[in-house]
Design a protein around this motif. Structure first.
Motif, short mmCIF file in Angstrom:
data_model
loop_
_atom_site.label_atom_id
_atom_site.label_comp_id
_atom_site.label_asym_id
_atom_site.label_seq_id
_atom_site.Cartn_x
_atom_site.Cartn_y
_atom_site.Cartn_z
N ILE A 15 0.86 -1.18 0.00
CA ILE A 15 0.00 0.00 0.00
C ILE A 15 0.89 1.23 0.00
O ILE A 15 1.77 1.38 0.86
CB ILE A 15 -0.91 0.04 1.25
N CYS A 16 0.66 2.13 -0.95
CA CYS A 16 1.44 3.36 -1.04
C CYS A 16 1.07 4.29 0.11
O CYS A 16 -0.11 4.54 0.38
CB CYS A 16 1.16 4.06 -2.37
N ASN A 60 1.49 6.44 -9.38
CA ASN A 60 0.08 6.44 -9.79
C ASN A 60 -0.68 7.50 -9.01
O ASN A 60 -1.83 7.29 -8.63
CB ASN A 60 -0.50 5.04 -9.56
N CYS A 61 -0.04 8.62 -8.79
CA CYS A 61 -0.55 9.65 -7.89
C CYS A 61 -1.94 10.17 -8.26
O CYS A 61 -2.75 10.45 -7.38
CB CYS A 61 0.42 10.82 -7.82
N SER A 62 -2.24 10.28 -9.53
CA SER A 62 -3.54 10.83 -9.93
C SER A 62 -4.69 9.87 -9.63
O SER A 62 -5.85 10.29 -9.63
CB SER A 62 -3.54 11.17 -11.42
N ASP A 63 -4.38 8.62 -9.36
CA ASP A 63 -5.42 7.64 -9.05
C ASP A 63 -5.29 7.08 -7.64
O ASP A 63 -5.76 5.98 -7.36
CB ASP A 63 -5.39 6.48 -10.06
N SER A 66 -3.14 4.14 -3.99
CA SER A 66 -2.70 3.06 -4.87
C SER A 66 -2.13 1.89 -4.08
O SER A 66 -1.66 2.07 -2.96
CB SER A 66 -1.63 3.58 -5.83
N ALA A 67 -2.20 0.73 -4.70
CA ALA A 67 -1.64 -0.47 -4.10
C ALA A 67 -1.09 -1.36 -5.22
O ALA A 67 -1.58 -1.33 -6.35
CB ALA A 67 -2.69 -1.24 -3.32
N GLY A 75 -5.36 1.49 -8.68
CA GLY A 75 -5.61 2.85 -8.23
C GLY A 75 -6.98 2.97 -7.62
O GLY A 75 -7.84 2.08 -7.81
N LYS A 76 -7.18 4.07 -6.90
CA LYS A 76 -8.46 4.32 -6.22
C LYS A 76 -8.90 3.10 -5.43
O LYS A 76 -10.03 2.64 -5.50
CB LYS A 76 -9.53 4.76 -7.22
#
Length: 92
Positions: A15-16, A60-63, A66-67, A75-76
């Protein structure tokens, strides 16, 4: 269990927890994964089926949040989604 070899688990979940994902509540996702698996980040389940990690940016910052699950980027992925993914893997 802290003494398990987390790198050899059947399923690895990261998990980010970078700033961008934290702003999107990745810590809630991490807590949901910990609760669902019954372990803390950095541990493996007693049967060595799952290991859970915190990681830096997955790009994947815009979504976010992230994991990475078994080398696949998601994402999301909020608490409900992480629980669903873990339960899907448990069924396999």
């Amino acid at each position: 269990m802290k003494d398990q070899n987390t790198q050899n688990s059947t399923h690895q979940i990261a998990i980010c927890v970078s700033d961008s994902c934290r702003k999107n509540f990745s810590l809630d996702t991490l807590k949901a994964a910990e609760k669902t698996l019954g372990i803390s980040a950095g541990e493996a389940t007693p049967d060595n089926q799952f290991s859970l990690f915190m990681c830096g940016c997955l790009g994947n910052c815009s979504d976010g949040p992230s994991a990475m699950i078994d080398n696949k980027l998601y994402g999301k992925i909020f608490p409900r989604e992480i629980k669903e993914k873990i339960n899907e893997l448990k069924q396999k």
